[in-house]
Design a protein around this motif. Structure first.
Motif: not given
Length: 405
Positions: A307-332
């Motif tokens: 929640v509200e984390a800065n994840l700009a340019k983060a790499n989630f390739d092949m990750a398991d993100l089941s049920g994960t919360n990205f509310v208001r996260a910066h994922l540009a």
């Protein structure tokens, strides 16, 4: 023979007769007592080589310096027993329960701790029972050439133990301490080693193909000659020392279902560019953390919260993100190629299905120019998310709303 308790005086008579049997003296009788109970008894130094004690109960008993070479201990129960310096060479311990037992400096050369098959009387069907050494104290124990396939040894302590040439296929060593252990030539294919300590361990010729090595700092481990094909592990830079410590405690929390360790809480921390590839961050909290350019590729992050984390340019390739919360996260400009961002069904304390599914959340998240090619998304409402310039080519959206291609 039906299960029964053995009175202390009868134990002494039985042990004397078995000792005579081993010595070849007249009147000697081999000990054959399946399903009997020796709980809480003091049997230190007992000579029980070649005894038949399948399904016997030794819970909380003391067997320090006892000798049980070649003994039949199929599905025997040694929970919390003191087996310090016991000799169990070539014993049949298939399906045995040695949870929290003390086996320091014990000799278990060529012991058989593979699963055991037991019959269920009510249905006449067989059931597999895996050997259990969870939480056992195995420091200095000798397991060379032993069979430990599919045994559970989570959060056990095996510092300086000898597993040379042992078979440990699909063994569960999550959170185990293997510091200084000798694993030379051991077969650990498909083993679970999440958060295990391998500092100073000898790994020459070890087969770790397909093994789960999440949350292990391998930067100081000699992997020369180790087979790692298909194994999951962190590649690249070491994490900051305090984060490594947090991951270690988190691994213990996972391995014990929260009974020990501490859930990883990295909220508000500045972790830009950190390498979490292949890590296990299930249930971790990273609210408001700065993770610009962080690498989460191939990581396990079920129910993690950003929640509200800065994840700009983060790499989630092949990750398991089941049920994960990205509310208001910066994922540009983040990357999601091949990631699984799907729902997870909840189970109750009895491991029964509840029918309730937790889906990932992206309300007010910024996915501008995100690379989402080949990822799988399920049950997500993207109607409040910002997605201009996002690359959705080849992405699968199952029952999602708010997607504009």
């Amino acid at each position: 023979m039906a299960d029964r308790n053995i009175p202390p005086h009868e134990v002494q008579v039985t042990l004397s007769r078995h000792a005579a049997f081993l010595a070849g003296r007249p009147g000697g009788t081999r000990l054959q007592q399946s399903g009997v109970h020796y709980e809480n008894l003091k049997l230190d130094g007992a000579k029980l080589d070649d005894a038949i004690l399948s399904r016997a109960g030794f819970g909380n008993a003391s067997l320090t310096n006892a000798e049980l070479r070649r003994a039949d201990l199929f599905c025997a129960d040694f929970q919390n027993a003191d087996l310090t310096r016991v000799v169990l060479d070539r014993a049949d311990l298939r399906g045995a329960n040695m949870g929290r037992a003390i086996l320091r400096n014990a000799s278990l050369s060529q012991v058989d701790l593979r699963p055991g098959q037991i019959m269920i009387a009510e249905t006449s069907e067989s059931k597999q029972v895996n050997a259990n050494l969870d939480g056992a104290k195995l420091d200095g124990a000798d397991f060379k050439n032993s069979q430990l396939d599919e045994a559970s040894m989570s959060v056990s302590s095996a510092t300086g133990a000898n597993f040379a040439n042992a078979s440990l296929f699909a063994v569960n060593l999550a959170g185990a301490d293997l510091g200084g252990a000798n694993l030379s030539g051991a077969k650990l294919k498909d083993a679970n080693l999440i958060g295990a300590n391998l500092a100073g361990a000898k790994l020459k010729g070890v087969d770790l193909r397909g093994a789960n090595l999440r949350n292990i700092d391998l930067s100081k481990v000699d992997l020369d000659g180790v087979s790692l094909q298909g194994a999951i592990y962190r590649k690249g830079d070491q994490l900051p020392e305090d984060v490594e410590a947090t991951l270690k405690a988190h691994s213990l929390w996972i391995a014990t279902n929260g009974a020990e360790g501490v859930r990883a809480v990295l909220s508000g921390q500045k972790l830009d560019g950190c390498n979490f590839s292949g890590c296990d961050l299930r249930g971790a909290e990273l609210h408001g953390a700065s993770l610009d350019g962080a690498d989460f590729s191939n990581a396990q992050m079920m129910f993690a919260s950003f929640v509200e984390a800065n994840l700009a340019k983060a790499n989630f390739d092949m990750a398991d993100l089941s049920g994960t919360n990205f509310v208001r996260a910066h994922l540009a400009a983040s990357r999601w190629r091949g990631a699984r961002v799907v729902g997870v069904e909840l189970y109750n304390a009895r491991n029964q299905r509840t029918g309730k599914v937790i889906y990932p959340r992206f309300e007010q998240a910024d996915l501008t120019a995100a690379d989402m090619r080949g990822a799988t998304f399920e049950g997500i409402d993207f109607s409040e998310a910002k997605m201009p310039g996002a690359n959705l080519q080849g992405a699968e959206f199952r029952e999602c709303i708010g997607i504009k291609r």
